[in-house]
Write a protein that holds these residues in place. Structure first.
Motif, PDB file in Angstrom:
ATOM      1  N   ALA A 357      41.077 -10.194 -25.939  1.00 61.44           N
ATOM      2  CA  ALA A 357      42.547 -10.088 -25.887  1.00 61.44           C
ATOM      3  C   ALA A 357      43.030  -8.718 -26.353  1.00 61.44           C
ATOM      4  CB  ALA A 357      43.172 -11.184 -26.749  1.00 61.44           C
ATOM      5  N   ALA A 358      42.211  -8.062 -27.153  1.00 57.44           N
ATOM      6  CA  ALA A 358      42.642  -6.809 -27.781  1.00 57.44           C
ATOM      7  C   ALA A 358      42.131  -5.560 -27.065  1.00 57.44           C
ATOM      8  CB  ALA A 358      42.167  -6.780 -29.231  1.00 57.44           C
ATOM      9  N   THR A 359      41.281  -5.710 -26.051  1.00 58.68           N
ATOM     10  CA  THR A 359      40.603  -4.549 -25.481  1.00 58.68           C
ATOM     11  C   THR A 359      40.726  -4.488 -23.963  1.00 58.68           C
ATOM     12  OG1 THR A 359      38.525  -5.800 -25.345  1.00 58.68           O
ATOM     13  CG2 THR A 359      38.893  -4.468 -27.332  1.00 58.68           C
ATOM     14  N   GLU A 360      40.396  -3.309 -23.427  1.00 58.61           N
ATOM     15  CA  GLU A 360      40.336  -3.106 -21.985  1.00 58.61           C
ATOM     16  C   GLU A 360      38.964  -3.498 -21.447  1.00 58.61           C
ATOM     17  OE1 GLU A 360      42.920  -2.249 -20.122  1.00 58.61           O
ATOM     18  OE2 GLU A 360      44.158  -2.174 -21.944  1.00 58.61           O
ATOM     19  N   ARG A 361      38.859  -3.546 -20.132  1.00 58.12           N
ATOM     20  CA  ARG A 361      37.648  -4.033 -19.459  1.00 58.12           C
ATOM     21  C   ARG A 361      36.388  -3.319 -19.902  1.00 58.12           C
ATOM     22  NH1 ARG A 361      35.254  -1.690 -15.218  1.00 58.12           N
ATOM     23  NH2 ARG A 361      37.046  -0.333 -14.878  1.00 58.12           N
ATOM     24  N   THR A 362      36.446  -2.008 -20.115  1.00 57.44           N
ATOM     25  CA  THR A 362      35.230  -1.238 -20.403  1.00 57.44           C
ATOM     26  C   THR A 362      34.922  -1.097 -21.893  1.00 57.44           C
ATOM     27  OG1 THR A 362      36.489   0.830 -20.364  1.00 57.44           O
ATOM     28  CG2 THR A 362      35.499   0.096 -18.277  1.00 57.44           C
TER      29      THR A 362
END
Length: 601
Positions: A357-362
């Protein structure tokens, strides 16, 4: 857990450190020149060799060395010839100093520079360790078994200068987990609740069958008893193996909440012993060699990437491998070369919902806990055959002995014949995959296993590391929905770089230099043999003549795509695997050594 050496830094002596620096400075001068980051200037020498000079950014430091220029602007630098002077004072070659002295020329930002220096230092430390081991000679390796060869490799990637960073390993962990330490490792096993974990497998495999094949009944019973003692049912969980480093340094801390809430349960080490492969996060089972390799998440920075594994990314892995295996089996040309792949048969990953929930895909935080099982090549081995990593063809021992030269000598066939058999097995399927299927592999030394016959000649090759490193470069190829991830958009004029760069410039360039240096094969004969292999393949596929003409392997020149420039720009994520061509660094062109040997058509 393997014991750590009584003196964990005993390999760090002045003599070995000086030698490690000299070897890495040689590589840096050669590869940075190849990528046109630096431009050595010819200078007079004390002998009939050609001498060159490189100056630091501020002009106060001079590196002088003898070098031989080979095809593809390959600089064969004599390590022992390198001298370094500052304002007239002689200094020892030092790889870290070299990077600092050329930081402007290399385009290193203030953010990237210190991390890159740490990677260089770690690479030097690894080199000093290997020098201390006094590993097998090339002649001894030529008759060695698969894993002895694997753990005896010393160079790493032939193009990257900082290629053994492994930032995150402490010195004790280096001795336990570095491939060259050859220390048996037992993987840590965790139970991951099925509400938070995803398992995927090949069409003819299921979870229970996999686990029964990988863990003996006693171990499975022990794990079930541990769960029952906590009032939990193992049937509600997936078993996931973890790299011990990842368990102690990441999962036990960063996933503390998951453990406290029993969404994850630590079950302890499994009984089988494994050896780390050159890719550091993949393990070969030495207790039961017919069992699968295990590839694990490892949050260690190494050669341009944090070496994690994405749970989401792993989900499609078995389907991609099934698709590729079926394509090879159904293609007459590919099957005829003997090409096989060792399939990634199953994958399992844990989804940490808070980090997702807190991060981007990479984000590396999405790649901390997953594993996959890859077939072992051992069960498919015919009598009298043996295995070696293709990286072995570039291996040179401490005395300058070439492993490729030793294999050729043992085969008792002409060097051109040995080379051609290897190319028929390695290059032909790569060409056919490209021209017939718009399919590209990442076929560097660590990703290819050679099958040697009784005469130590290459009989066939095995490709591995499939799902993360193959690409279909066409919108027209029909792919199953589960496999769609491997389709990438690549500009038409750069498609053939998957052969020119990955095969010709980044592997065959170095193999040519090894054989020339060993006095085994003149380079004109080397490239004539490569060209003949390609021409003979083209003659067998007249229906692909238009593609062969359009994507001209015998063009006079091709674009120089630079790998070190990627790492120097961003050594934490060089490229986005979902769009690999977007980040490529191009600098001019190279003269194509195949062009001079093109057949008239």
């Amino acid at each position: 857990m393997p014991a750590v050496a009584a003196d964990p830094v005993g390999h760090l002596t002045p003599q070995r450190w000086a030698r490690a620096n000299r070897l890495l400075v040689r590589k840096a001068l050669a590869e940075f020149t190849h990528e046109r980051l630096i431009t050595p200037q010819p200078v007079p020498g004390d002998d009939d060799r050609q001498w060159y000079e490189v100056r630091s950014d501020d002009g106060t430091v001079t590196y002088r060395f003898a070098a031989r220029l080979l095809a593809l602007e390959h600089w064969q630098v004599d390590a022992d010839s390198i001298t370094r002077r500052r304002d007239g004072t002689s200094l020892p070659p030092d790889a870290v100093d070299l990077i600092v002295e050329l930081r402007g020329t290399l385009g290193l930002s203030t953010e990237v520079l210190p991390v890159y220096l740490e990677e260089i230092t770690s690479t030097l430390a690894g080199s000093a360790y290997k020098l201390a081991q006094a590993g097998p000679s090339a002649a001894e390796l030529a008759v060695a078994d698969f894993q002895t060869i694997e753990t005896s490799m010393t160079e790493g990637h032939p193009c990257f200068v900082a290629n053994n960073g492994r930032l995150g390993f402490g010195v004790d962990e280096y001795h336990r987990y570095a491939p060259e330490a050859a220390a048996p490792v037992r993987l840590e096993w965790l139970a991951a609740h099925r509400d938070h974990s995803t398992f995927s497998s090949a069409a003819d495999l299921d979870y229970d069958t996999l686990i029964e094949g990988e863990l003996d009944p006693e171990t499975r019973a022990r794990f079930a008893a541990t769960m029952a003692g906590l009032g939990l049912d193992l049937a509600d969980y997936h078993l996931i193996p973890a790299h011990p480093w990842q368990w102690f340094n990441k999962l036990a801390v960063t996933f503390a909440g998951e453990l406290a809430e029993r969404r994850l349960v630590h079950l302890g080490p499994g009984p089988d012993e494994y050896l780390a492969q050159q890719s550091i996060r993949t393990f070969f089972n030495v207790t039961e060699p017919r069992r699968h390799y295990v590839k694990t998440a490892l949050s260690v920075l190494n050669m341009g990437f944090m070496r994690g594994l994405s749970a989401a990314y792993m989900a499609a892995t078995p389907a991609i491998n099934d698709w590729l295996a079926d394509l090879i089996a159904g293609d007459e040309v590919l099957a005829g070369t003997g090409l096989t792949v060792i399939r990634e048969r199953a994958a399992v990953g844990y989804r940490h919902r808070q980090y997702e929930a807190a991060t981007e895909r990479t984000s590396p935080y999405r790649k901390m806990f997953a594993a996959l099982w890859r077939e072992s090549p051992v069960p498919g081995l015919a009598p009298g055959r043996r295995l070696t990593t293709m990286a072995a063809l570039l291996h040179v021992d401490d005395d300058g002995g070439s492993l490729a030269a030793a294999l050729i000598a043992r085969s008792q066939v002409a060097p051109e014949v040995w080379l051609r058999r290897y190319l028929d097995a390695y290059l032909t399927p790569l060409l056919h995959s490209f021209y017939a299927h718009d399919l590209a592999f990442m076929p560097h030394g660590e990703n290819v296993i050679l099958v040697l016959d009784e005469t130590d000649t290459v009989e066939r090759v095995i490709f591995k590391d499939i799902a993360e490193e193959i690409a279909v470069m066409s919108a027209d190829v029909v792919l199953p929905e589960a496999v769609e991830r491997i389709r990438v958009e690549v500009p038409d004029d750069t498609k053939l770089l998957t052969i020119f760069t990955d095969v010709i410039d980044c592997f065959l360039r170095h193999l040519n230099a090894v054989l020339v240096e060993a006095g085994v094969l003149p380079e004109d004969d080397f490239w004539r043999t490569v060209a003949a292999c390609a021409s003979d393949y083209f003659d067998t596929v007249p229906h692909l003549a238009e593609r062969v003409r359009h994507y001209d392997l015998f063009a006079p020149e091709f674009t120089l795509s630079c790998l070190n420039r990627l790492q120097l720009r961003n050594n934490k994520q060089m490229i986005d695997l979902a769009d690999p061509s977007a980040a490529l660094q191009f600098v001019g062109t190279l003269t194509n050594p195949l062009a001079a040997h093109a057949r008239r058509r």
